[in-house]
Scaffold this motif. Structure first.
Motif, PDB file in Angstrom:
ATOM      1  N   MET A 239       0.853  -1.200   0.000  1.00 27.16           N
ATOM      2  CA  MET A 239       0.000   0.000   0.000  1.00 27.16           C
ATOM      3  C   MET A 239       0.887   1.247   0.000  1.00 27.16           C
ATOM      4  O   MET A 239       1.830   1.341   0.784  1.00 27.16           O
ATOM      5  CB  MET A 239      -0.894   0.005   1.237  1.00 27.16           C
ATOM      6  N   ALA A 240       0.611   2.207  -0.867  1.00 28.75           N
ATOM      7  CA  ALA A 240       1.354   3.459  -0.894  1.00 28.75           C
ATOM      8  C   ALA A 240       1.028   4.279   0.343  1.00 28.75           C
ATOM      9  O   ALA A 240      -0.089   4.245   0.852  1.00 28.75           O
ATOM     10  CB  ALA A 240       1.009   4.235  -2.157  1.00 28.75           C
ATOM     11  N   PHE A 241       1.998   5.032   0.823  1.00 26.14           N
ATOM     12  CA  PHE A 241       1.760   5.900   1.969  1.00 26.14           C
ATOM     13  C   PHE A 241       0.801   7.017   1.565  1.00 26.14           C
ATOM     14  O   PHE A 241       0.888   7.582   0.488  1.00 26.14           O
ATOM     15  CB  PHE A 241       3.074   6.479   2.485  1.00 26.14           C
ATOM     16  N   GLN A 242      -0.096   7.350   2.502  1.00 27.04           N
ATOM     17  CA  GLN A 242      -1.091   8.386   2.241  1.00 27.04           C
ATOM     18  C   GLN A 242      -1.053   9.513   3.264  1.00 27.04           C
ATOM     19  O   GLN A 242      -1.715  10.540   3.082  1.00 27.04           O
ATOM     20  CB  GLN A 242      -2.494   7.765   2.241  1.00 27.04           C
ATOM     21  N   GLY A 243      -0.294   9.338   4.327  1.00 24.57           N
ATOM     22  CA  GLY A 243      -0.226  10.368   5.345  1.00 24.57           C
ATOM     23  C   GLY A 243       1.069  10.291   6.122  1.00 24.57           C
ATOM     24  O   GLY A 243       1.691   9.231   6.223  1.00 24.57           O
ATOM     25  N   ILE A 244       1.489  11.439   6.653  1.00 19.17           N
ATOM     26  CA  ILE A 244       2.663  11.507   7.527  1.00 19.17           C
ATOM     27  C   ILE A 244       2.276  12.287   8.768  1.00 19.17           C
ATOM     28  O   ILE A 244       1.744  13.406   8.684  1.00 19.17           O
ATOM     29  CB  ILE A 244       3.856  12.192   6.845  1.00 19.17           C
ATOM     30  N   LEU A 245       2.529  11.696   9.921  1.00 20.20           N
ATOM     31  CA  LEU A 245       2.263  12.347  11.199  1.00 20.20           C
ATOM     32  C   LEU A 245       3.603  12.637  11.866  1.00 20.20           C
ATOM     33  O   LEU A 245       4.405  11.722  12.088  1.00 20.20           O
ATOM     34  CB  LEU A 245       1.398  11.445  12.083  1.00 20.20           C
ATOM     35  N   PHE A 246       3.846  13.910  12.164  1.00 19.86           N
ATOM     36  CA  PHE A 246       5.117  14.338  12.745  1.00 19.86           C
ATOM     37  C   PHE A 246       4.976  14.586  14.242  1.00 19.86           C
ATOM     38  O   PHE A 246       3.973  15.150  14.701  1.00 19.86           O
ATOM     39  CB  PHE A 246       5.570  15.664  12.110  1.00 19.86           C
ATOM     40  N   ASP A 247       6.009  14.220  14.986  1.00 19.60           N
ATOM     41  CA  ASP A 247       6.224  14.803  16.301  1.00 19.60           C
ATOM     42  C   ASP A 247       6.680  16.248  16.072  1.00 19.60           C
ATOM     43  O   ASP A 247       7.034  16.624  14.942  1.00 19.60           O
ATOM     44  CB  ASP A 247       7.303  13.985  17.023  1.00 19.60           C
ATOM     45  N   LYS A 248       6.685  17.046  17.120  1.00 22.44           N
ATOM     46  CA  LYS A 248       7.083  18.450  16.952  1.00 22.44           C
ATOM     47  C   LYS A 248       8.511  18.698  17.435  1.00 22.44           C
ATOM     48  O   LYS A 248       9.414  18.956  16.632  1.00 22.44           O
ATOM     49  CB  LYS A 248       6.106  19.370  17.695  1.00 22.44           C
ATOM     50  N   ASP A 249       8.727  18.599  18.730  1.00 25.29           N
ATOM     51  CA  ASP A 249      10.023  18.964  19.300  1.00 25.29           C
ATOM     52  C   ASP A 249      11.048  17.854  19.097  1.00 25.29           C
ATOM     53  O   ASP A 249      10.837  16.709  19.491  1.00 25.29           O
ATOM     54  CB  ASP A 249       9.872  19.263  20.795  1.00 25.29           C
ATOM     55  N   GLY A 250      12.151  18.201  18.462  1.00 28.75           N
ATOM     56  CA  GLY A 250      13.157  17.216  18.119  1.00 28.75           C
ATOM     57  C   GLY A 250      12.940  16.624  16.746  1.00 28.75           C
ATOM     58  O   GLY A 250      13.770  15.851  16.266  1.00 28.75           O
TER      59      GLY A 250
END
Length: 230
Positions: free
Chosen positions: A1-12
């Protein structure tokens, strides 16, 4: 399955941890101590911050903890000040922090969105601070989802806040990449069934993240090339 989303942490992850938060922490400790050297030392010890080197110890619970957890630690060295007052003070001060991005953020995020990826931020900081910082960096509007520990979804390393992003965007967790610099980030990603990407712009070393990361990158600027390979 192709990636459809990216969820980032913030600090660091979006912002270099040491360059942003070590200087900030020294100023906060100075403010809370009122100039009392003994009290400043006690506050620093409570959050595992080295006043001599002006940096957090890698094992500091503040690094991946929530604002309320940091406030509780500081309250242990400053019991006469209500913990709720300390928590509010930290939120206000964090919103004014001098941010140092780990890479030019706007062009990176624009490029990722052009690939059709949904983008989000999930931080154990407060939602108020997160929004203020992302707006100050000029990138708040690049994200489809921004949540803090107090947004009603819980905090990392629980999977729930990550799954809230997936549900809100209508994406299966397996099609999402969780990007973070701490074991809390990657534990949450694994628990949510997401692909996990570790970055080395926080206090953790590659060895600390290796067992939880599907891949480790120097910083988020390497994401486009990794996506091309993946």
């Amino acid at each position: 399955m192709a990636f459809q989303g990216i969820l980032f942490d913030k600090d660091g992850t979006l912002f270099d941890f040491g360059a942003t938060w070590n200087t900030w922490a020294a100023a906060v400790i100075g403010d809370l101590s009122g100039g009392d050297a003994g009290r400043a030392q006690a506050l620093a010890e409570a959050v595992h911050f080295d006043l001599a080197s002006q940096r957090f110890h890698p094992d500091s619970p503040v690094i991946a903890g929530t604002n309320d957890q940091a406030a509780a630690l500081l309250h242990s060295a400053l019991p006469e000040r209500p913990v709720e007052e300390i928590a509010a003070f930290l939120i206000q001060q964090a919103a004014r922090a001098e941010l140092v991005p780990t890479t030019p953020l706007a062009p990176l995020l624009e490029g990722l969105a052009a690939r059709g990826l949904r983008l989000g931020v999930m931080t154990n900081d407060s939602a108020f601070s997160a929004e203020a910082q992302l707006r100050a960096a000029g990138v708040f509007d690049h994200f489809d989802f921004v949540a803090g520990f107090d947004s009603g979804h819980g905090a990392k390393p629980a999977a729930a806040p990550l799954l809230a992003f997936a549900a809100g965007q209508g994406l299966p967790p397996s099609a999402i990449v969780m990007v973070g610099d701490s074991t809390h980030d990657l534990e949450a990603g694994r628990a949510a069934g997401m692909t996990t990407v570790g970055v080395l712009t926080g206090p953790a070393l590659a060895a600390d993240l290796a067992d939880l990361a599907d891949v480790i990158l120097p910083d988020i600027g390497h994401l486009p090339a990794w996506l091309d390979r993946a």
